[in-house]
Design an enzyme around this catalytic site. Structure first.
Site, PDB file in Angstrom:
ATOM      1  N   PHE A   1       2.357   6.300   4.713  1.00 57.18           N
ATOM      2  CA  PHE A   1       2.016   7.569   5.356  1.00 57.18           C
ATOM      3  C   PHE A   1       2.978   7.830   6.494  1.00 57.18           C
ATOM      4  O   PHE A   1       3.046   7.065   7.457  1.00 57.18           O
ATOM      5  CB  PHE A   1       0.572   7.547   5.867  1.00 57.18           C
ATOM      6  CG  PHE A   1      -0.435   7.937   4.834  1.00 57.18           C
ATOM      7  CD1 PHE A   1      -1.015   9.191   4.854  1.00 57.18           C
ATOM      8  CD2 PHE A   1      -0.775   7.062   3.825  1.00 57.18           C
ATOM      9  CE1 PHE A   1      -1.934   9.563   3.888  1.00 57.18           C
ATOM     10  CE2 PHE A   1      -1.689   7.422   2.851  1.00 57.18           C
ATOM     11  CZ  PHE A   1      -2.277   8.679   2.883  1.00 57.18           C
TER      12      PHE A   1
ATOM     13  N   LYS B   1     -11.411   2.492  13.150  1.00 59.07           N
ATOM     14  CA  LYS B   1     -11.027   3.181  14.383  1.00 59.07           C
ATOM     15  C   LYS B   1      -9.907   4.143  14.031  1.00 59.07           C
ATOM     16  O   LYS B   1      -9.323   4.074  12.946  1.00 59.07           O
ATOM     17  CB  LYS B   1     -10.584   2.188  15.453  1.00 59.07           C
ATOM     18  CG  LYS B   1      -9.494   1.234  15.002  1.00 59.07           C
ATOM     19  CD  LYS B   1      -9.221   0.164  16.039  1.00 59.07           C
ATOM     20  CE  LYS B   1      -8.217  -0.863  15.516  1.00 59.07           C
ATOM     21  NZ  LYS B   1      -7.962  -1.944  16.479  1.00 59.07           N
TER      22      LYS B   1
ATOM     23  N   THR C   1       0.850  -1.188   0.000  1.00 56.63           N
ATOM     24  CA  THR C   1       0.000   0.000   0.000  1.00 56.63           C
ATOM     25  C   THR C   1       0.892   1.247   0.000  1.00 56.63           C
ATOM     26  O   THR C   1       2.111   1.156   0.203  1.00 56.63           O
ATOM     27  CB  THR C   1      -0.909   0.046   1.240  1.00 56.63           C
ATOM     28  OG1 THR C   1      -0.091   0.159   2.419  1.00 56.63           O
ATOM     29  CG2 THR C   1      -1.777  -1.195   1.325  1.00 56.63           C
ATOM     30  N   GLU C   2       0.247   2.390  -0.191  1.00 53.84           N
ATOM     31  CA  GLU C   2       1.006   3.635  -0.078  1.00 53.84           C
ATOM     32  C   GLU C   2       1.431   3.832   1.376  1.00 53.84           C
ATOM     33  O   GLU C   2       0.854   3.261   2.298  1.00 53.84           O
ATOM     34  CB  GLU C   2       0.182   4.817  -0.572  1.00 53.84           C
ATOM     35  CG  GLU C   2      -1.043   5.157   0.244  1.00 53.84           C
ATOM     36  CD  GLU C   2      -1.790   6.365  -0.306  1.00 53.84           C
ATOM     37  OE1 GLU C   2      -1.144   7.399  -0.554  1.00 53.84           O
ATOM     38  OE2 GLU C   2      -3.016   6.263  -0.490  1.00 53.84           O
TER      39      GLU C   2
ATOM     40  N   ASP D   1      -6.080  -0.277   6.379  1.00 49.29           N
ATOM     41  CA  ASP D   1      -6.247  -1.615   6.947  1.00 49.29           C
ATOM     42  C   ASP D   1      -7.441  -2.364   6.375  1.00 49.29           C
ATOM     43  O   ASP D   1      -8.016  -3.230   7.034  1.00 49.29           O
ATOM     44  CB  ASP D   1      -6.353  -1.557   8.471  1.00 49.29           C
ATOM     45  CG  ASP D   1      -4.977  -1.578   9.132  1.00 49.29           C
ATOM     46  OD1 ASP D   1      -3.984  -1.680   8.393  1.00 49.29           O
ATOM     47  OD2 ASP D   1      -4.897  -1.499  10.362  1.00 49.29           O
TER      48      ASP D   1
END
Length: 418
Positions: free
Chosen positions: A109, A156, A106-107, A173
């Site tokens: 962060f 969450k 995934t990217e 997620d």
């Protein structure tokens, strides 16, 4: 299958400890985050020259058959088709059947999760909080507009990610949520009790469970408190959630507009508003602006690879304990205990209670093999859930049996033996 190639150096001079099957992505040893199910590593895309996140989930005890793994791969692979500015970009995925893990790229962060970001920056205007809330809802609207809807089920602040340079917020997620969903269908443990909608405990729910979780996220954003932090165990959380009692943190919200908006999100499912309607709520408007929604069509799929009924009918039942028919007096209530041992050796159990009318309750709770006894935990459960004292021994015996299955050298507590 991914090959582990120590000694393969990246352009940065650091060694890759693993590369993907195509040779495009290389994983470093640096850990960005680690949870009970998943580890996230820094990685590099050698085609586009980008740093990415390599997510690795161990499914050793979650999905045991080849069919389970194939179904899981098909579902996770579908996440690659998701394209939205408020959903973390999902590049590729594969199943490593030899190591029994699922990998997806995934990217990345660098500002961390929304929970971390909010704790770091406490003096933030409500305008920023509303902006984050709008972005989360836009991401949920996109997911829920699929047919059938894509439900996160474990939303969450810990799995919402922030790009601090641009004020971007993205839901993440989803790959892990997909794996947990399959584990849930296989009668394992899913979700975070503090953020779980009441209907999730009863196994019949729709995409509105994500709206409930979103409401808890907003509550955490404005109070800096984890929902239900006043509770000491999962049974207490369950009792409060299913009886409609809000977290104690809610009483700290003094702004009537904020309270009203959170209440809309936490309302009973029959009155809970979908993402599209919440985005039009006056609370989320800034300076008189009106929310304009991009046209999101219903996105249809020809088939659903993880049809819940199909999965339930073929659910994994290893390590499952049942009361049986010998106890005629308690025959009307069916108890089952299912557990799993995580990579860090912690034990999580699920107590499933089915009454004669078919009403089902699922209670998720940790078990400390060093400090807990089956009897003490069972007594706590019975007291919190208003069960009969006769059920203490039944539940304790089932917990003992399940722990012994998971930890063969474990010795039942003295209190139970006596």
């Amino acid at each position: 299958m991914p090959a582990s190639k120590p000694g393969v150096e990246s352009d940065a001079g650091s060694e890759f400890v693993e590369i993907d099957p195509t040779g495009r992505y290389g994983r470093y040893s640096e850990v960005l985050g680690k949870g009970a199910f998943k580890a996230v590593y820094r990685a590099f895309d050698e085609v586009d020259g980008l740093e990415v996140a390599w997510n690795q989930v161990n499914v050793q005890d979650l999905l045991r058959s080849p069919d389970d793994l194939e179904r899981l791969y098909s579902e996770v692979h579908l996440l690659k088709t998701l394209k939205h500015k408020n959903i973390i970009k999902f590049y590729t995925s594969w199943v490593d059947s030899k190591r029994r893990n699922v990998n997806f790229i995934t990217e990345i962060f660098t500002s961390g999760t929304l929970r971390q970001y909010r704790k770091k920056h406490k003096n933030v205007d409500m305008k920023a909080v509303k902006n984050w809330a709008r972005q989360i809802l836009r991401g949920l609207l996109y997911l829920h507009s699929h047919d059938p809807p894509i439900i996160h089920r474990d939303l969450k602040c810990d799995n919402i990610f922030v790009n601090g340079n641009y004020g971007e917020v993205k839901i993440g997620d989803l790959g892990l949520a997909t794996i947990l969903r399959q584990a849930h269908a296989a009668h394992s443990v899913i979700g975070t009790p503090e953020f779980m909608a009441p209907e999730l405990y009863e196994e019949e729910y729709d995409e509105l469970v994500d709206i409930y979780s979103f409401g808890m996220c907003v509550l955490e954003m404005v109070t800096f408190e984890y929902p239900y932090s006043e509770c000491t165990n999962a049974a207490q959380i369950y009792k409060r959630v299913t009886s409609g009692k809000k977290p104690a943190a809610f009483e700290k919200v003094k702004d009537p507009e904020v309270r009203k908006f959170i209440e809309k999100c936490l309302a009973a499912v029959s009155r809970r508003l979908p993402a599209r309607e919440l985005l039009m709520d006056p609370f989320l408007r800034c300076d008189g602006e009106r929310e304009t929604l991009e046209c999101i069509p219903v996105i249809r799929k020809q088939s659903r690879v993880d049809d819940m009924e199909e999965l339930r009918s073929s659910a994994v039942t290893n390590h499952e304990s049942d009361q049986g028919d010998s106890d005629q007096q308690r025959k009307s209530i069916d108890f089952k205990v299912k557990g799993r041992r995580r990579e860090d050796d912690t034990i999580f159990l699920r107590l499933r209670i089915a009454d004669p009318e078919g009403h089902i309750r699922n209670i998720h709770f940790p078990f400390d093999v060093e400090g807990d006894t089956a009897l003490s935990v069972a007594s706590e459960m019975v007291a919190e859930l208003d069960l009969s004292d006769q059920d203490v021994t039944t539940i304790a015996e089932m917990i003992d049996a399940e722990i012994l299955n998971l930890v063969p050298d474990w010795k039942p507590g003295a209190a139970f033996d006596e």
